[in-house]
Scaffold this motif. Sequence first.
Motif, PDB file in Angstrom:
ATOM      1  N   THR A  25       0.904 -13.720   9.941  1.00  0.00           N
ATOM      2  CA  THR A  25       0.355 -13.684   8.577  1.00  0.00           C
ATOM      3  C   THR A  25      -0.228 -15.081   8.331  1.00  0.00           C
ATOM      4  O   THR A  25      -0.085 -15.973   9.179  1.00  0.00           O
ATOM      5  N   VAL A  28       3.629 -17.441   7.940  1.00  0.00           N
ATOM      6  CA  VAL A  28       4.361 -17.513   9.203  1.00  0.00           C
ATOM      7  C   VAL A  28       4.321 -16.123   9.830  1.00  0.00           C
ATOM      8  O   VAL A  28       3.837 -15.176   9.206  1.00  0.00           O
ATOM      9  N   GLY A  30       5.776 -12.539  10.761  1.00  0.00           N
ATOM     10  CA  GLY A  30       6.778 -11.649  10.183  1.00  0.00           C
ATOM     11  C   GLY A  30       7.330 -10.720  11.251  1.00  0.00           C
ATOM     12  O   GLY A  30       6.646 -10.404  12.227  1.00  0.00           O
ATOM     13  N   LYS A  48      17.146  -9.992  13.753  1.00  0.00           N
ATOM     14  CA  LYS A  48      17.067 -11.299  13.104  1.00  0.00           C
ATOM     15  C   LYS A  48      18.449 -11.950  12.982  1.00  0.00           C
ATOM     16  O   LYS A  48      18.568 -13.167  12.854  1.00  0.00           O
ATOM     17  N   PRO A  55      17.694  -9.346   0.910  1.00  0.00           N
ATOM     18  CA  PRO A  55      16.602  -8.374   0.930  1.00  0.00           C
ATOM     19  C   PRO A  55      15.360  -8.867   1.668  1.00  0.00           C
ATOM     20  O   PRO A  55      15.166 -10.064   1.851  1.00  0.00           O
ATOM     21  N   LEU A  56      14.517  -7.912   2.091  1.00  0.00           N
ATOM     22  CA  LEU A  56      13.302  -8.244   2.842  1.00  0.00           C
ATOM     23  C   LEU A  56      12.086  -8.227   1.929  1.00  0.00           C
ATOM     24  O   LEU A  56      12.093  -7.573   0.881  1.00  0.00           O
ATOM     25  N   HIS A  59       5.411  -5.883   2.721  1.00  0.00           N
ATOM     26  CA  HIS A  59       3.997  -6.254   2.883  1.00  0.00           C
ATOM     27  C   HIS A  59       3.164  -4.983   2.733  1.00  0.00           C
ATOM     28  O   HIS A  59       3.418  -3.995   3.432  1.00  0.00           O
ATOM     29  N   THR A 109      15.619  -5.088  -7.817  1.00  0.00           N
ATOM     30  CA  THR A 109      14.309  -5.744  -7.768  1.00  0.00           C
ATOM     31  C   THR A 109      13.777  -5.675  -6.344  1.00  0.00           C
ATOM     32  O   THR A 109      14.524  -5.397  -5.408  1.00  0.00           O
ATOM     33  N   ALA A 111      10.802  -7.612  -3.519  1.00  0.00           N
ATOM     34  CA  ALA A 111       9.840  -8.687  -3.229  1.00  0.00           C
ATOM     35  C   ALA A 111       8.633  -8.078  -2.522  1.00  0.00           C
ATOM     36  O   ALA A 111       8.796  -7.363  -1.536  1.00  0.00           O
ATOM     37  N   ARG A 113       4.350  -8.610  -1.214  1.00  0.00           N
ATOM     38  CA  ARG A 113       3.092  -9.375  -1.160  1.00  0.00           C
ATOM     39  C   ARG A 113       2.009  -8.661  -0.357  1.00  0.00           C
ATOM     40  O   ARG A 113       2.302  -7.835   0.512  1.00  0.00           O
ATOM     41  N   ALA A 137       9.239  -7.117   6.164  1.00  0.00           N
ATOM     42  CA  ALA A 137       9.258  -8.158   7.199  1.00  0.00           C
ATOM     43  C   ALA A 137       9.831  -9.471   6.694  1.00  0.00           C
ATOM     44  O   ALA A 137       9.283 -10.077   5.779  1.00  0.00           O
ATOM     45  N   LEU A 196      11.232 -18.919  -7.267  1.00  0.00           N
ATOM     46  CA  LEU A 196      12.501 -18.878  -6.522  1.00  0.00           C
ATOM     47  C   LEU A 196      12.388 -19.630  -5.200  1.00  0.00           C
ATOM     48  O   LEU A 196      13.377 -20.037  -4.627  1.00  0.00           O
ATOM     49  N   ARG A 197      11.163 -19.739  -4.691  1.00  0.00           N
ATOM     50  CA  ARG A 197      10.962 -20.525  -3.469  1.00  0.00           C
ATOM     51  C   ARG A 197       9.613 -21.204  -3.576  1.00  0.00           C
ATOM     52  O   ARG A 197       8.598 -20.540  -3.784  1.00  0.00           O
ATOM     53  N   ASP A 225      22.703 -14.814  -2.441  1.00  0.00           N
ATOM     54  CA  ASP A 225      21.855 -14.200  -1.422  1.00  0.00           C
ATOM     55  C   ASP A 225      20.359 -14.336  -1.714  1.00  0.00           C
ATOM     56  O   ASP A 225      19.548 -13.587  -1.244  1.00  0.00           O
TER      57      ASP A 225
END
Length: 331
Positions: A25, A28, A30, A48, A55-56, A59, A109, A111, A113, A137, A196-197, A225
């Motif tokens: 990507t 980095v 995935g 991994k 959570p993942l 995409h 919730t 995540a 993108r 990913a 958050l990041r 987490d």
Amino acid sequence: MPKLTSELSLAIESLQKGKLVAFPTETVFGLGGDATNQEAIKRIFKVKGRPSNRPLILHVPNLETVKKIVLDWSLNESKLAKKFWPGPLTLILKNGNLISQSAVAGKKTVAIRIPSHPFALSMLRSFSEIGSGIVAAPSANRFGYVSTTNARDVEFSLQNYLDETDVIVNSSPRNNCQFGLESTIVDCTTNSPKILRVGVIKKSEIESCIGKTVDVGLTEDGKIDYPGTCSSHYSPKTKFKVMTRAQIELNLSKLCEGGKTFLWYFQKPVKTSQNLTAEVAPSTAPEYGRQLYSKLNNLDRRGLNLIIFEEPPTGEDWNAICDRLEKAKSR
Ligand code: TXA
Ligand code: MG
């Protein structure tokens, strides 16, 4: 051994069969699997070595798919998506019922993108024609260790855990990860969005897009987490220190006594040692960010006793880099 290939069709075929695909990507690599396939998700966590409560990121190829997954779509996320997607931004939104609970670690919730890397985007578009089009990913590295930005580093990190039905996408060097650092994560499930990041997209860019200030921090419930709450992350196996220029000048000779030492500096130190290899680091944040993980992964294979990076400059451009270095040094 996983298959190394640059062919889109092989990657899509693997996804459809519930296999894993390590793909580039713009941030980095995935480690992807079909987000609607329980078995694929289970294997992502296993390969991994990631705790099941983390959570993942999903995409997806387009907004239409995002809206199928989430419950609400409000003004803030709409503005952010319009400005930064496709691109290195992850939004935390309220989860509907489409995605398997294991992918989102049972959270309410999710995540999401839309990546901008041409291979990633083509893969997601084609996968949406024949499958779910939703690829869960995490970064393609063993949990807690350095993220990867090229196929070779993915191989070193994961080949013993992937099998011959999985795929590592071997993109050409000019098609590797343009930014080299993970996406910025913004939680849009609270009244005021929160970062958050920290990542490629800067806090000031998020603020000017939505027209208000945002905090950087943990989710409301502050659970362990979530990103940023794991103190050791992105770490090489080799002993690793980040030091100011003054600390380097003062301690370098002593540190080199322990064995082969590598120093990435901004200003060449006066002292030297037989045990020392010193190289100049990129002076701009984008170039430093692009090289950071491949440098660390490469150094980690050299049998060094110690890796030292000179502390980067301060300032918003360097925020995400300083965040990653802070976590990388605390194994
Ligand atoms: O740039 C990136 O974001 C890369 C590429 C591959 O897209 N992905 C990535 O994934 O960095 P990963 O799994 O290494 O980091 C995702 C972070 C994790 O710390 C995870 O806990 C957090 O996102 N996360 C995922 N879902 C979340 C949620 N619902 N709420 C809060 N944090 C979440
Ligand atoms: Mg990661």
